[in-house]
Design a protein around this motif. Structure first.
Motif, PDB file in Angstrom:
ATOM      1  N   LEU A 169       4.043  -5.591 -14.229  1.00  0.00           N
ATOM      2  CA  LEU A 169       4.197  -6.791 -13.419  1.00  0.00           C
ATOM      3  C   LEU A 169       4.343  -6.478 -11.924  1.00  0.00           C
ATOM      4  N   GLU A 170       3.679  -5.435 -11.460  1.00  0.00           N
ATOM      5  CA  GLU A 170       3.623  -5.129 -10.030  1.00  0.00           C
ATOM      6  C   GLU A 170       2.865  -6.258  -9.322  1.00  0.00           C
ATOM      7  N   ASN A 171       3.448  -6.808  -8.259  1.00  0.00           N
ATOM      8  CA  ASN A 171       2.875  -8.019  -7.668  1.00  0.00           C
ATOM      9  C   ASN A 171       2.290  -7.846  -6.267  1.00  0.00           C
ATOM     10  N   LYS A 172       2.321  -6.652  -5.705  1.00  0.00           N
ATOM     11  CA  LYS A 172       1.938  -6.440  -4.303  1.00  0.00           C
ATOM     12  C   LYS A 172       0.530  -6.949  -4.001  1.00  0.00           C
ATOM     13  N   PHE A 174      -1.329  -9.134  -5.560  1.00  0.00           N
ATOM     14  CA  PHE A 174      -1.455 -10.579  -5.699  1.00  0.00           C
ATOM     15  C   PHE A 174      -0.791 -11.304  -4.529  1.00  0.00           C
ATOM     16  N   ILE A 175       0.350 -10.805  -4.084  1.00  0.00           N
ATOM     17  CA  ILE A 175       1.047 -11.411  -2.949  1.00  0.00           C
ATOM     18  C   ILE A 175       0.168 -11.363  -1.707  1.00  0.00           C
ATOM     19  N   LEU A 195      -0.216 -14.622 -14.404  1.00  0.00           N
ATOM     20  CA  LEU A 195       0.265 -14.615 -13.019  1.00  0.00           C
ATOM     21  C   LEU A 195       1.656 -15.243 -12.926  1.00  0.00           C
ATOM     22  N   LEU A 198       4.674 -12.904 -12.698  1.00  0.00           N
ATOM     23  CA  LEU A 198       4.965 -12.147 -11.488  1.00  0.00           C
ATOM     24  C   LEU A 198       6.055 -12.815 -10.667  1.00  0.00           C
ATOM     25  N   ASP A 199       6.794 -12.015  -9.949  1.00  0.00           N
ATOM     26  CA  ASP A 199       7.855 -12.511  -9.077  1.00  0.00           C
ATOM     27  C   ASP A 199       7.232 -12.899  -7.739  1.00  0.00           C
ATOM     28  N   ILE A 200       7.247 -14.193  -7.430  1.00  0.00           N
ATOM     29  CA  ILE A 200       6.631 -14.695  -6.207  1.00  0.00           C
ATOM     30  C   ILE A 200       7.705 -15.348  -5.337  1.00  0.00           C
TER      31      ILE A 200
END
Length: 228
Positions: A169-172, A174-175, A195, A198-200
């Protein structure tokens, strides 16, 4: 007996997230005040994007029809399907059952309209984006869809399938994509339940279709949404 029927497994981790959110967001003071629900974790369901792109609709529809028949026999009050791409087939779903099926795409657009927002950017699978299923409801409600570049569409697709494959769940990445399109005038729709894992940051102007589906599932099941 069961209020809510869930057709899940698309993907399994996202289904767990959906169930978790339903429990955490239901106003309840003990076990007995939670929603009676049943989850069909149909993880072997044919890939929705592949079925849309290759025009193999019946491969998917034949399988989900079986699930709707099961829920019909059980007698649930309402059905939730935590998969954005599958809603391309929503009109066909209604031909299979008289059960109320929550339309997470339409409900998300209506929530955005209630917020008074006029512009959206949609982040999801190529099946969701190329079929323009969000555009259909956005246009009906006077909302403009900001186009995403082909490179970014493909990058989001890669992120989604990497989550399915690895549960990483790496979000870099996507951010970085979200920041290209989301601003004070444009809200980004998190339109894939992978999606949603993910932590947004709340500082990015987004709305998660999974959250909308969770709230509507609670409401239509006759329970109350917990006030946070």
């Amino acid at each position: 007996m069961y209020k809510l029927g869930v057709i899940g497994g698309m993907g399994p981790l996202a289904t767990v997230k959906f169930y978790d959110k339903v429990v955490l967001n239901t106003e309840a003071h003990n076990d007995n005040e939670h929603i009676d629900l049943i989850v069909l974790n149909h993880s072997t369901m044919p890939d929705r994007t592949k079925c849309i792109i290759e025009k193999k609709d019946t491969d998917f529809l034949n399988e989900i029809k079986k699930d709707l028949e099961i829920l019909d026999k059980i007698g649930v009050d309402v059905v939730a399907i935590p998969c954005n791409t599958s809603h391309y087939f929503y009109d066909e779903f209604k031909n299979f059952t008289n059960l109320k099926i929550i339309n997470m795409i339409e409900e998300t657009i209506l929530e955005i309209k209630r917020k008074g927002i006029k512009n959206i950017a949609v982040f999801g699978t190529l099946g969701t984006l190329n079929s323009k299923v969000y555009n259909k409801y956005a246009e009906k409600n006077g909302i403009k869809v900001k186009e995403i570049t082909l490179d970014d569409k493909n990058s989001v697709m890669d992120i989604i399938y990497k989550i399915k494959e690895t549960n990483n769940l790496e979000n870099k990445d996507f951010i970085e994509i979200l920041n290209k399109y989301c601003d004070d005038e444009t809200i980004g729709i998190i339109a894939c339940t992978e999606l949603s894992l993910l932590d947004i940051s709340k500082n990015i102007n987004t709305i998660d279709a999974l959250d909308v589906l969770v709230n509507k599932s609670i409401e239509y099941s006759g329970a109350k949404i917990k006030k946070l």
